[in-house]
Design a protein around this motif. Structure first.
Motif, PDB file in Angstrom:
ATOM      1  N   CYS A  25       2.060  11.804  -8.058  1.00 32.72           N
ATOM      2  CA  CYS A  25       0.670  12.663  -7.465  1.00 32.72           C
ATOM      3  C   CYS A  25      -0.356  11.553  -6.706  1.00 32.72           C
ATOM      4  O   CYS A  25      -1.256  10.593  -7.159  1.00 32.72           O
ATOM      5  CB  CYS A  25       0.429  13.495  -9.010  1.00 32.72           C
ATOM      6  N   HIS A  26      -0.570  12.817  -5.534  1.00 29.49           N
ATOM      7  CA  HIS A  26      -0.934  12.269  -4.539  1.00 29.49           C
ATOM      8  C   HIS A  26      -2.653  12.087  -4.916  1.00 29.49           C
ATOM      9  O   HIS A  26      -3.524  12.381  -4.152  1.00 29.49           O
ATOM     10  CB  HIS A  26      -0.625  13.161  -3.316  1.00 29.49           C
ATOM     11  N   PHE A  31      -1.826   6.914  -5.539  1.00 30.97           N
ATOM     12  CA  PHE A  31      -2.424   7.143  -4.630  1.00 30.97           C
ATOM     13  C   PHE A  31      -3.095   7.059  -3.549  1.00 30.97           C
ATOM     14  O   PHE A  31      -3.158   6.178  -2.491  1.00 30.97           O
ATOM     15  CB  PHE A  31      -1.712   8.824  -3.962  1.00 30.97           C
ATOM     16  N   SER A  32      -4.488   7.300  -3.912  1.00 36.17           N
ATOM     17  CA  SER A  32      -5.789   6.529  -3.355  1.00 36.17           C
ATOM     18  C   SER A  32      -5.272   4.895  -3.492  1.00 36.17           C
ATOM     19  O   SER A  32      -5.945   4.410  -1.147  1.00 36.17           O
ATOM     20  CB  SER A  32      -6.980   6.909  -4.607  1.00 36.17           C
ATOM     21  N   ALA A  33      -5.029   4.626  -3.813  1.00 37.21           N
ATOM     22  CA  ALA A  33      -4.956   3.487  -3.606  1.00 37.21           C
ATOM     23  C   ALA A  33      -3.821   2.869  -2.536  1.00 37.21           C
ATOM     24  O   ALA A  33      -3.637   2.202  -1.273  1.00 37.21           O
ATOM     25  CB  ALA A  33      -4.235   2.043  -4.871  1.00 37.21           C
ATOM     26  N   THR A  36      -5.473   3.489   0.913  1.00 36.94           N
ATOM     27  CA  THR A  36      -6.747   3.046   1.307  1.00 36.94           C
ATOM     28  C   THR A  36      -6.129   2.387   1.956  1.00 36.94           C
ATOM     29  O   THR A  36      -5.827   1.584   3.459  1.00 36.94           O
ATOM     30  CB  THR A  36      -7.700   2.311   0.262  1.00 36.94           C
ATOM     31  N   ALA A  37      -4.667   0.854   1.213  1.00 38.62           N
ATOM     32  CA  ALA A  37      -3.917   0.611   1.636  1.00 38.62           C
ATOM     33  C   ALA A  37      -3.605   0.110   3.096  1.00 38.62           C
ATOM     34  O   ALA A  37      -3.318  -0.420   4.354  1.00 38.62           O
ATOM     35  CB  ALA A  37      -2.980   0.064   0.428  1.00 38.62           C
ATOM     36  N   VAL A  38      -3.027   1.550   2.881  1.00 37.75           N
ATOM     37  CA  VAL A  38      -1.794   2.019   4.361  1.00 37.75           C
ATOM     38  C   VAL A  38      -3.022   2.271   5.480  1.00 37.75           C
ATOM     39  O   VAL A  38      -3.368   1.871   7.103  1.00 37.75           O
ATOM     40  CB  VAL A  38      -1.583   3.054   4.330  1.00 37.75           C
ATOM     41  N   ARG A  39      -4.425   2.792   5.212  1.00 38.76           N
ATOM     42  CA  ARG A  39      -5.334   3.188   6.248  1.00 38.76           C
ATOM     43  C   ARG A  39      -5.992   1.700   7.186  1.00 38.76           C
ATOM     44  O   ARG A  39      -5.974   1.556   7.875  1.00 38.76           O
ATOM     45  CB  ARG A  39      -6.343   3.654   6.514  1.00 38.76           C
ATOM     46  N   GLU A  40      -6.064   0.630   6.318  1.00 40.78           N
ATOM     47  CA  GLU A  40      -6.308  -0.582   6.399  1.00 40.78           C
ATOM     48  C   GLU A  40      -5.502  -1.880   7.323  1.00 40.78           C
ATOM     49  O   GLU A  40      -5.599  -2.174   8.235  1.00 40.78           O
ATOM     50  CB  GLU A  40      -7.029  -1.673   5.549  1.00 40.78           C
ATOM     51  N   LYS A  41      -4.431  -1.445   6.870  1.00 38.36           N
ATOM     52  CA  LYS A  41      -3.372  -2.190   7.162  1.00 38.36           C
ATOM     53  C   LYS A  41      -3.152  -1.522   8.774  1.00 38.36           C
ATOM     54  O   LYS A  41      -2.896  -1.929   9.482  1.00 38.36           O
ATOM     55  CB  LYS A  41      -1.549  -2.243   6.573  1.00 38.36           C
ATOM     56  N   VAL A  42      -2.514  -0.257   8.996  1.00 41.81           N
ATOM     57  CA  VAL A  42      -3.408   0.502  10.158  1.00 41.81           C
ATOM     58  C   VAL A  42      -4.326  -0.008  11.396  1.00 41.81           C
ATOM     59  O   VAL A  42      -4.033  -0.643  12.007  1.00 41.81           O
ATOM     60  CB  VAL A  42      -3.211   2.078  10.229  1.00 41.81           C
TER      61      VAL A  42
END
Ligand SMILES: *Cc1c(COP(=O)(O)O)cnc(C)c1O
Length: 368
Positions: A25-26, A31-33, A36-42
């Motif tokens: 579930c988003h 999902f928040s974690a 956030t991880a994806v955004r930081e890696k981007v």
């Protein structure tokens, strides 16, 4: 099928396997974690430090482009588009659709920019607040001089918007050293994720300044998307959760390999491909100094039409790509992004050689 189109690319087995993770579930902490991880890696892949932030949008690269162009230019502002191909034209078309005041420098397809022309345009028109350019113009395979453009835009105090959709992950650049105010990329080209997600990276101060600019769309309101992801740690709308799973794995693989090493891997494949094309007598659209490392545009040999070349190579297991608009039926394109190997390129060149040898024009038709 070996994909030689510029996205979606062939992905690593681990990226595809991530799609089958259990449902999530988003609105939950997991999902928040993940988000956030994806955004930081981007942000890291784009060369941004702690003063930068990224948001991820569910939608292809164009969704993020449209979000930026419709959200960041205030009503009194003006956009200058540097246009030398299909994707440059599209930047101006998106601005037009949202009634964003826009002027263009049109160089014509496959013509390089002279940075001095940008300098003169900015000096002549103080109304211009933003400059937009396509880093890698995928319609021709041209790599535009981002560093010089960013330096000029910064020196004149204008914000630079970069369509890096087909370059981020595959070419060397950085939002910081190239003075990029708004960088747009996608998951499924050189970062080797699956299709369905795209992103925007910018300095945090640029993001915060959006609050004061009224959005022109509801869904692609960049301030709303940022405020939700950065301040509430949640996406405002239902995201493509499974695509996030895959993107996270692709980003890990990207960062593990390193942007420099991936660039080298792609450059070696492009060199192999181009050497083979040259040996077979093909003529490339661009001179070597303007070529990217991920896409090659090749003149169609006289007497050969694109669809028969496409169909014969498809039978041999290779998906090639057509020329667009003005270059339709004049060139074909081959991308070497994604999980394509030197062995694939070797087999492709063999298959192409067989098609040529058996086609009516044959080698004699190449004019070399
Ligand atoms: C692929 C591409 C786009 C469009 O991206 P979509 O994901 O198809 O929306 C835009 N700009 C450039 C330079 C591209 O290569």
């Amino acid at each position: 099928m070996v994909l030689m189109n510029p996205g979606p690319v062939m992905v690593d087995e681990r990226v595809r396997a991530a799609l089958t993770r259990p449902d999530m579930c988003h609105r939950e902490a997991e999902f928040s974690a993940l988000m956030t991880a994806v955004r930081e890696k981007v942000t890291r892949v784009c060369g941004g430090g702690p003063e930068y932030s990224s948001i991820v949008i569910t939608g292809s690269g164009t969704a993020s482009l449209e979000a930026v162009i419709s959200s960041v230019i205030p009503s009194g502002g003006r956009l200058l588009v540097l246009d030398n191909g299909h994707y440059g034209e599209r930047l101006a078309a998106i601005a037009g659709r949202h009634r964003v005041p826009c002027v263009s420098i049109e160089r014509g397809w496959s013509h390089p920019f002279d940075p001095a022309q940008l300098e003169r345009a900015l000096q002549a028109d103080p109304q211009i607040t933003h400059v937009a350019v396509v880093h890698h113009e995928t319609s021709t395979g041209m790599l535009n001089p981002l560093h010089a453009i960013g330096e000029i835009a910064a020196r004149h105090g204008r914000w630079l918007i970069v369509d890096a959709i087909s370059s981020v992950g595959g070419e060397i650049f950085g939002v910081c050293e190239d003075n990029v105010a708004w960088c747009i990329g996608t998951a499924n080209k050189c970062i080797e994720g699956i299709a369905g997600l795209s992103f925007v990276t910018a300095p945090k101060k640029n993001w915060e300044a959006l609050k004061a600019i009224p959005a022109r769309t509801y869904y692609l309101d960049l301030w709303k998307l940022y405020a939700a992801q950065e301040h509430q740690n949640a996406p405002p709308f239902t995201p493509a959760v499974q695509a996030f799973f895959a993107f996270d794995v692709a980003l890990d693989l990207m960062l593990e390999e390193g942007v420099g090493a991936r660039h080298q891997r792609y450059a070696a494949l492009a060199a192999q491909l181009r050497a083979g094309l040259d040996a077979a007598g093909f003529e490339l659209l661009l001179p070597a100094e303007h070529r990217s490392n991920t896409l090659t545009a090749i003149y169609l040999p006289e007497g050969m039409n694109y669809s028969s070349l496409h169909d014969r190579l498809r039978e041999a297991g290779f998906a090639i790509y057509a020329g667009q608009d003005a270059l339709k039926n004049r060139v074909f394109r081959l991308a070497n992004m994604g999980q394509i190997t030197a062995a694939d390129i070797g087999r492709f060149l063999d298959a192409l050689g067989r098609v040529l040898a058996s086609s009516a024009g044959g080698r004699a038709g190449l004019g070399k």
